[in-house]
Structures are given as structure tokens and as C-alpha cells.
Design a protein around this motif. Structure first.
Motif, mmCIF file in Angstrom:
data_model
loop_
_atom_site.group_PDB
_atom_site.id
_atom_site.type_symbol
_atom_site.label_atom_id
_atom_site.label_comp_id
_atom_site.label_asym_id
_atom_site.label_seq_id
_atom_site.Cartn_x
_atom_site.Cartn_y
_atom_site.Cartn_z
ATOM 1 N N ASP A 15 59.897 -38.073 68.698
ATOM 2 C CA ASP A 15 60.907 -38.754 67.899
ATOM 3 C C ASP A 15 60.693 -40.267 67.937
ATOM 4 O OD1 ASP A 15 63.215 -38.720 66.218
ATOM 5 O OD2 ASP A 15 64.435 -39.332 67.937
ATOM 6 N N HIS B 76 56.517 -35.459 61.115
ATOM 7 C CA HIS B 76 57.495 -36.149 61.968
ATOM 8 C C HIS B 76 58.721 -35.253 62.199
ATOM 9 C CE1 HIS B 76 58.870 -39.655 64.153
ATOM 10 N NE2 HIS B 76 60.065 -39.449 63.659
ATOM 11 N N GLU B 77 58.449 -34.069 62.760
ATOM 12 C CA GLU B 77 59.493 -33.102 63.099
ATOM 13 C C GLU B 77 59.456 -32.836 64.602
ATOM 14 O OE1 GLU B 77 58.746 -29.748 60.531
ATOM 15 O OE2 GLU B 77 59.651 -30.781 58.825
ATOM 16 N N PRO B 78 60.053 -33.751 65.396
ATOM 17 C CA PRO B 78 59.945 -33.679 66.855
ATOM 18 C C PRO B 78 60.458 -32.375 67.459
ATOM 19 C CG PRO B 78 61.213 -35.614 66.182
ATOM 20 C CD PRO B 78 60.797 -34.915 64.945
ATOM 21 N N ARG B 79 61.524 -31.818 66.915
ATOM 22 C CA ARG B 79 62.057 -30.554 67.456
ATOM 23 C C ARG B 79 61.083 -29.408 67.209
ATOM 24 N NH1 ARG B 79 65.312 -31.712 70.815
ATOM 25 N NH2 ARG B 79 66.972 -33.149 70.378
ATOM 26 N N ALA C 213 60.325 -33.563 72.578
ATOM 27 C CA ALA C 213 61.040 -33.959 71.354
ATOM 28 C C ALA C 213 61.341 -35.453 71.362
ATOM 29 C CB ALA C 213 62.329 -33.146 71.209
ATOM 30 N N ASP C 214 61.790 -35.971 72.491
ATOM 31 C CA ASP C 214 62.100 -37.403 72.587
ATOM 32 C C ASP C 214 60.847 -38.247 72.361
ATOM 33 O OD1 ASP C 214 64.714 -36.693 73.164
ATOM 34 O OD2 ASP C 214 64.529 -37.095 75.325
#
Length: 123
Positions: A58, A25-28, A54-55
């Protein structure tokens, strides 16, 4: 290495890092695997660029994980590989979601990046 093996190795190189970032769970970090102008289509309206990726990730629930299987590859050019995959997204609180993913990975000066990502549900 033959063309199919080479194409699969390129896809796995990118998609293994994608899976690791999705599972953590590391969107960036997920977004960093895409080109600056990537077209991204998950199960929500599409976006263009890393911020949209990323959004999207996230907004995914904590504990979501991805497992993929490469179904087909095509080397479209020296610096462009098409992949067609089956992906199972697992969750902690709901049934698994199975989708198909079409993706293009493109070579840049510093490695391979996803330039197109489109998920389809076939149910």
C-alpha cells in the motif's frame, strides 16, 4: 514434467498472480498470496503475516510495476519450492530498481502461497 519444470510452473503460478496484483496496486490481493505467518522482507523492516505485506505494498507508489525472471529453483519437499529471481520494479517518476528475490512457496489445501519473501539489492 521434470522437477525443474514443475518447480518453475509452481513459482510462475504464484508469481504471475503476485505481479498482476502489484501492477494493479492492489495491496490486499498481493497479501492474499502469502501465508498467514509469512516472513516478508522488502526494502523496509521485515514483517510477519499478511497485514504487513498489505501495508508494504500500500505504501508503494501508484504506477509501480514488477517484471521477474526466475534464476534458480529447488524443490525442497513435495509441498515446498524455493525460488531465486531477478526482479525489476519500474516507476513512473524514478529510475527502475533491480533487486534479487528469494522466496519459498508452500502448498496448502487450496493452493500454493508465499511463506518467505526476501529482497536483496546487490549494488
Amino acid at each position: 514434467m521434470n522437477s525443474t519444470t514443475d518447480s518453475e510452473a509452481i513459482l510462475r503460478g504464484v508469481l504471475d498472480r503476485w505481479k498482476t496484483a502489484v501492477d494493479a496496486h492492489e495491496p490486499r490481493r498481493v497479501a492474499s498470496l502469502f501465508t498467514e505467518e509469512a516472513i516478508f522482507q522488502g526494502l523496509h523492516p521485515y514483517s510477519v503475516g499478511r497485514q504487513g505485506v498489505a501495508d508494504y505494498y500500500d505504501s508503494q507508489p501508484l504506477g509501480m510495476t514488477a517484471a521477474y525472471r526466475i534464476l534458480e529453483t529447488r524443490r525442497l519437499a513435495d509441498d515446498l519450492v524455493l525460488g531465486y529471481l531477478a526482479v525489476d520494479f519500474s516507476f513512473t517518476d524514478r529510475p527502475m530498481l533491480s533487486v534479487h528475490l528469494s522466496t519459498l512457496v508452500e502448498r496448502a489445501a487450496d493452493g500454493w502461497y508465499i511463506s518467505h519473501y526476501q529482497v536483496s539489492r546487490l549494488d
